[in-house]
Design a protein around this motif. Structure first.
Motif, PDB file in Angstrom:
ATOM      1  N   GLU A 109      68.918 -60.632 -64.952  1.00 56.08           N
ATOM      2  CA  GLU A 109      68.441 -61.315 -65.882  1.00 56.08           C
ATOM      3  C   GLU A 109      66.913 -61.193 -67.100  1.00 56.08           C
ATOM      4  N   GLY A 110      66.082 -60.849 -65.487  1.00 52.39           N
ATOM      5  CA  GLY A 110      65.167 -60.611 -66.422  1.00 52.39           C
ATOM      6  C   GLY A 110      64.802 -59.066 -67.183  1.00 52.39           C
ATOM      7  N   GLU A 111      63.733 -58.990 -67.598  1.00 52.87           N
ATOM      8  CA  GLU A 111      63.604 -57.475 -67.977  1.00 52.87           C
ATOM      9  C   GLU A 111      64.650 -56.349 -67.986  1.00 52.87           C
ATOM     10  N   SER A 112      64.669 -56.481 -66.479  1.00 53.80           N
ATOM     11  CA  SER A 112      65.750 -54.989 -66.370  1.00 53.80           C
ATOM     12  C   SER A 112      67.071 -54.813 -67.153  1.00 53.80           C
ATOM     13  N   GLY A 113      66.928 -56.409 -67.149  1.00 55.23           N
ATOM     14  CA  GLY A 113      68.567 -56.671 -67.722  1.00 55.23           C
ATOM     15  C   GLY A 113      68.587 -55.200 -68.930  1.00 55.23           C
ATOM     16  N   GLU A 114      67.362 -55.867 -69.792  1.00 61.54           N
ATOM     17  CA  GLU A 114      67.675 -54.789 -70.832  1.00 61.54           C
ATOM     18  C   GLU A 114      67.894 -53.376 -70.821  1.00 61.54           C
ATOM     19  N   LEU A 115      66.672 -52.885 -69.200  1.00 65.78           N
ATOM     20  CA  LEU A 115      66.869 -51.383 -69.088  1.00 65.78           C
ATOM     21  C   LEU A 115      69.041 -51.084 -68.562  1.00 65.78           C
ATOM     22  N   PHE A 116      69.452 -52.459 -68.373  1.00 65.80           N
ATOM     23  CA  PHE A 116      70.585 -52.530 -67.770  1.00 65.80           C
ATOM     24  C   PHE A 116      71.475 -51.548 -69.055  1.00 65.80           C
TER      25      PHE A 116
END
Lengths: 185, 185
Positions: A109-116
């Motif tokens: 959901e968070g910031e690491s969603g962008e990383l994914f």
DNA sequence: AAATTACAGAACATAGTGTTCTTTATCATA
DNA sequence: TATGATAAAGAACACTATGTTCTGTAATTT
């Protein structure tokens, strides 16, 4: 790398992993991670600059493991039609994500969603571009790529929320059915 | 409601709005909002429990304004085919979002993105369901609805990041082209 | 004009962050 | 296996941000 460092790093990752099963990342404090990992405060900050830094490094580890190590070793399917090839690879990704479910729940959901999304785009970009010919040519290419990648990312989130009750193959098939457009050239 | 209360509430919303043009929500402190709004600390907490609470209320205001007040007043298009009707309504939503661009930039990514999705789903649910007959019936209905709504939400984010260089109609058309499936019954 | 209500401003307690230091334990290696 | 190097533990610290409480003042309502 010193054994002690590896051990500590692993303990921190594992601690965050455990905590993420209970609550979302933003609600977890550094102190909780330290307690769960059973390490000293200064040790944590010797390894990671901030809590966000830890999340980023952990996600990078996970996604790199999936996209750079696991997936490329699997049977190459370049002989297949673009669509079938894509579906197969997406199924593989979902399979590997399921293995990391405990880690990923509440992360995507968070910031690491962008990383994914970043890893996903990088890995699938050439496939998506090959598949692009199935779409009307008056759609901007960046919109198309973003739509395909983001939609898949959303499908993963849906799947995680559903506690991965469906099989990876099923979800990949649902997704492919959704993006199989009417306007073939 | 007291004039003073209204004035203060407006000042706080406006302050947050201004700050959101410079930085993302998570990086904004309550103190900055207070300074920007030129109010006392106790006054802020008399109006909102927390910073998150403020964001939630502000987004609810914006989305409610768009979905409950503006959109329903527009020409009804129930006589149209499902697909054309959907495209028209999506275009209207994009148009109204563009008016609030300064408020929404940097908001849609976070928690309030979920809020937007909630309003979007509520407003379009019946349309999506009507449109559902165009999709293969072996896709779970909740997957379909989530995919359609989340994809649109992602399209909006893309559009915002692109500084809304494309027109609302264009983006709505891109989106419709992407979800117009091959597998009509 | 009086009673009510909202606001400003300051002071405060609390919680979390990130740094620095010393002491102790563990590692690599000669 | 002795030794120099390095990592960890633990405590103390400064700092930032949050949310509460209080008092005096100004605006609003009736």
């Amino acid at each position: 790398m010193d054994r002690r460092q590896q051990k500590t790093r692993k303990a921190i990752f594992s601690a965050l992993s455990n905590l993420l099963e209970q609550k979302r990342f933003e609600c977890i404090t550094v102190q909780e991670i330290i307690d769960e990992a059973d390490i000293g405060r200064s040790t944590f900050y010797a390894h990671f600059e901030t809590k966000d830094d830890l999340l980023k490094e952990m996600c990078t580890d996970i996604f790199h493991h999936i996209f750079a190590e696991r997936l490329p070793q699997e049977a190459d399917s370049d002989h297949m039609e673009g669509s079938a090839n894509l579906e197969l690879k997406l199924g593989h990704i979902l399979y590997h994500l399921k293995e990391n479910k405990c880690n990923l729940k509440g992360i995507l959901e968070g910031e690491s969603g962008e990383l994914f999304l970043y890893f996903l785009k990088g890995y699938l970009c050439d496939l998506f571009i090959r598949y692009k010919d199935d779409f009307p040519c008056d759609i901007p290419e960046d919109f198309l790529l973003h739509h395909l990648a983001a939609s898949f990312s959303e499908a993963v989130k849906w799947w995680m929320r559903e506690d991965t009750r469906h099989s990876p193959e099923e979800v990949a098939a649902y997704y492919m059915a959704m993006i199989r457009t009417q306007n073939r050239k």
